[in-house]
Design a protein around this motif. Structure first.
Motif, PDB file in Angstrom:
ATOM      1  N   GLU A 271       0.853  -1.202   0.000  1.00 18.83           N
ATOM      2  CA  GLU A 271       0.000   0.000   0.000  1.00 18.83           C
ATOM      3  C   GLU A 271       0.882   1.242   0.000  1.00 18.83           C
ATOM      4  N   PRO A 272       1.513   1.542  -1.142  1.00 20.89           N
ATOM      5  CA  PRO A 272       2.449   2.680  -1.145  1.00 20.89           C
ATOM      6  C   PRO A 272       1.797   4.019  -0.863  1.00 20.89           C
ATOM      7  N   ASN A 273       0.531   4.173  -1.287  1.00 21.21           N
ATOM      8  CA  ASN A 273      -0.141   5.456  -1.022  1.00 21.21           C
ATOM      9  C   ASN A 273      -0.384   5.660   0.459  1.00 21.21           C
ATOM     10  N   SER A 274      -0.808   4.615   1.135  1.00 21.77           N
ATOM     11  CA  SER A 274      -1.016   4.715   2.591  1.00 21.77           C
ATOM     12  C   SER A 274       0.293   4.988   3.307  1.00 21.77           C
ATOM     13  N   PHE A 275       1.367   4.337   2.832  1.00 19.01           N
ATOM     14  CA  PHE A 275       2.670   4.557   3.469  1.00 19.01           C
ATOM     15  C   PHE A 275       3.148   5.973   3.243  1.00 19.01           C
ATOM     16  N   LYS A 276       2.845   6.520   2.037  1.00 20.05           N
ATOM     17  CA  LYS A 276       3.213   7.913   1.760  1.00 20.05           C
ATOM     18  C   LYS A 276       2.459   8.848   2.688  1.00 20.05           C
ATOM     19  N   ALA A 277       1.163   8.537   2.921  1.00 14.20           N
ATOM     20  CA  ALA A 277       0.373   9.368   3.839  1.00 14.20           C
ATOM     21  C   ALA A 277       1.008   9.362   5.228  1.00 14.20           C
ATOM     22  N   LEU A 278       1.415   8.169   5.687  1.00 13.01           N
ATOM     23  CA  LEU A 278       2.048   8.062   7.007  1.00 13.01           C
ATOM     24  C   LEU A 278       3.365   8.828   7.047  1.00 13.01           C
TER      25      LEU A 278
END
Lengths: 195, 180, 149
Positions: free
Chosen positions: C109-116
């Motif tokens: 989940e790269p987008n979620s990791f970017k958000a974090l």
């Protein structure tokens, strides 16, 4: 020639730092205080209205994205372990766990929910009225036989032990968001919901 | 594996080509960074048993910089295998003979001595200047930023910049500042 | 001449020898050479294998933690955050995702990791953690209610 071009491509230019941060940095580094440095002025900007409109637009976008009913994944905390689950996933839980085969369960401790367009991050847990992760207990069994074998060479010490732990297999039926994410009850329960 | 799955596998484990400019860099300092990219430690999909490393192309290895007395003090050992075939070559002499060797040795000796080492070193391409073959340049998609900032030499400033630069005093006319 | 005493000295080792050895050969079925066919060699190999399996169960846990740490570090570097600032900021925000899940998010989940990572960057800058001088403050994060003390 080649190296200069490539350096421009990758080199970091000097970054302009806002005056706010310089003021704070100067205050915190007492060892590096220089009396010849100019007095920095701090401009405090009132951002509350801008922030509120910004966050309202984001919440609105997320609420609309939720209505698309895309597949969502959730990070769920069960029995001291965290699992990243979606619909129709199987989860294996080690050890004694009370629910019986066929029980339909709603998982309470959801740490994160995400999809294609958005992610909701719980601090530490998301509101269980908004985010619902339902599961069914599929199987309760003993694990495969684990052989615990100890031996110390040349000392005539050898022990063999066979262990089978209880396991539960859970099928995650669905991960979905029921209502708008800014809907919150006025009076919220504490205690049980906090990790 | 399905056809789509196969394509996704190729996509995920495709090897990237990175460029690194070694001018004014210390190869002993750079070798951990280069090794990281060669092994694939820059990727979240990394696993020690999976070959997920990338290619690294190093240019301008002739212009590497050692600190202090390293050029004179650091010596590289080689034995031909025959009796009396042991030689200790100082770094400056080795660099004259083959400008890529020092960088290669620095990276090689920084790695752990396992069976992956030889395979991974094959993916490190070192060139002494910036003449890189076209086939290699076509593949490159990323540049690894240099670890040390390159200082600007006096000769690289233009005449107008030198004239505009603030001065406290003026040197007398017959004072010799530099050879240039 | 009949030597009856010699015959008397033959003793049976027990009727279960076949099944006793079969237990060992079952475990050694995938070993190489005489280690899977000859009992006295197989028993040593099996003892060694079972010891390693027992020890490996505790070693696997530390190995997995190391792997998760490497993967999270790689994910953080992709987004330009230092791993210690990332962990520090997340814990200050009461986000209690563990290493296993963070590593999974970094991969799948790269987008979620970017958000974090964006959140971690902003919080780290607002708390003035060491090493945040070279960060660019992300414009899409509001930390208004997140900071304590």
């Amino acid at each position: 020639m080649l190296c200069n071009k490539l350096l421009k491509f990758a080199s970091k230019t000097v970054q302009t730092v806002s005056t706010n941060r310089i003021a704070v940095a100067a205050a915190s580094s007492l060892n590096a205080r220089s009396f010849s440095a100019p007095i920095s002025q701090e401009y405090v900007v009132d951002n509350t209205v801008a922030h509120k409109t910004f966050s309202d637009t984001i919440i609105q976008t997320v609420n609309e994205a939720v209505k698309n009913n895309n597949r969502l994944f959730a990070v769920v905390h069960i029995c001291g372990k965290q699992f990243k689950v979606t619909d129709n996933d199987l989860v294996l839980i080690d050890g004694y766990w009370p629910p019986n085969v066929g029980d339909r369960i709603k998982l309470q401790k959801v740490l994160l929910v995400g999809g294609k367009d958005f992610t909701l991050i719980g601090r530490p847990v998301l509101d269980p009225d908004t985010v619902q992760v339902t599961a069914t207990v599929v199987d309760k069994d003993l694990s495969h036989t684990r052989t615990n074998f100890e031996r110390i060479k040349r000392k005539q010490y050898m022990r063999i032990n066979f262990i089978r732990k209880e396991i539960t297999i859970l099928r995650i039926n669905s991960v979905f968001i029921t209502q708008n994410i800014d809907n919150r009850k006025e009076v919220q329960e504490m205690g049980r919901r906090v990790m | 594996m399905s056809q789509l799955g196969r394509v996704k596998q190729w996509n995920t484990f495709a090897r990237c080509w990175h460029l690194f400019d070694a001018a004014w860099q210390n190869p002993l300092e750079c070798s951990p960074t280069i090794e990281k990219y060669l092994k694939g430690l820059n990727k979240p999909i990394y696993h020690p048993l999976v070959d997920c490393g990338d290619h690294v192309v190093v240019i301008n290895s002739k212009q590497i910089a050692f600190p202090g007395e390293e050029w004179r003090r650091r010596a590289y050992f080689h034995h031909t295998g025959y009796s009396g075939g042991a030689t200790w070559t100082p770094a400056w002499e080795l660099h004259d003979r083959d400008p890529t060797m020092i960088f290669r040795k620095a990276v090689y000796h920084h790695m752990k001595g396992n069976l992956f080492r030889r395979v991974v070193m094959e993916r490190l391409h070192i060139f002494s200047d910036s003449n890189v073959p076209e086939e290699v340049m076509e593949n490159i998609t990323n540049q690894i930023p240099p670890l040390r900032s390159i200082p600007k030499t006096l000769s690289s400033y233009s005449k107008e910049e030198i004239e505009k630069y603030p001065k406290i005093i003026d040197y007398p006319e017959d004072f010799i500042l530099s050879k240039n | 001449m009949v030597f009856t005493t010699a015959i008397m000295m033959v003793r049976s080792r027990g009727p279960d020898e076949f099944w006793r050895k079969r237990k060992i050969f079952k475990i050694a079925a995938h070993f190489s050479g005489r280690r899977r066919n000859c009992y006295s060699i197989a028993i040593k190999a099996v003892h060694r294998a079972l010891q390693f399996a027992t020890i490996g169960r505790t070693v696997r846990k530390t190995d997995m933690i190391d792997l998760w740490n490497t993967r999270i570090k790689a994910g953080c570097e992709e987004h330009g955050v230092e791993i210690n600032n990332f962990k520090d900021s997340l814990s200050r925000c009461d986000i209690q995702l563990n290493k296993k899940v963070l590593a999974d998010l970094a991969i799948w989940e790269p987008n979620s990791f970017k958000a974090l990572s964006d959140l971690a960057k902003s919080v780290a800058i607002d708390y003035n953690l060491p090493g945040t001088e070279k960060y660019d403050k992300p414009s899409n994060v509001i930390t208004r209610g997140l900071l304590k003390k």
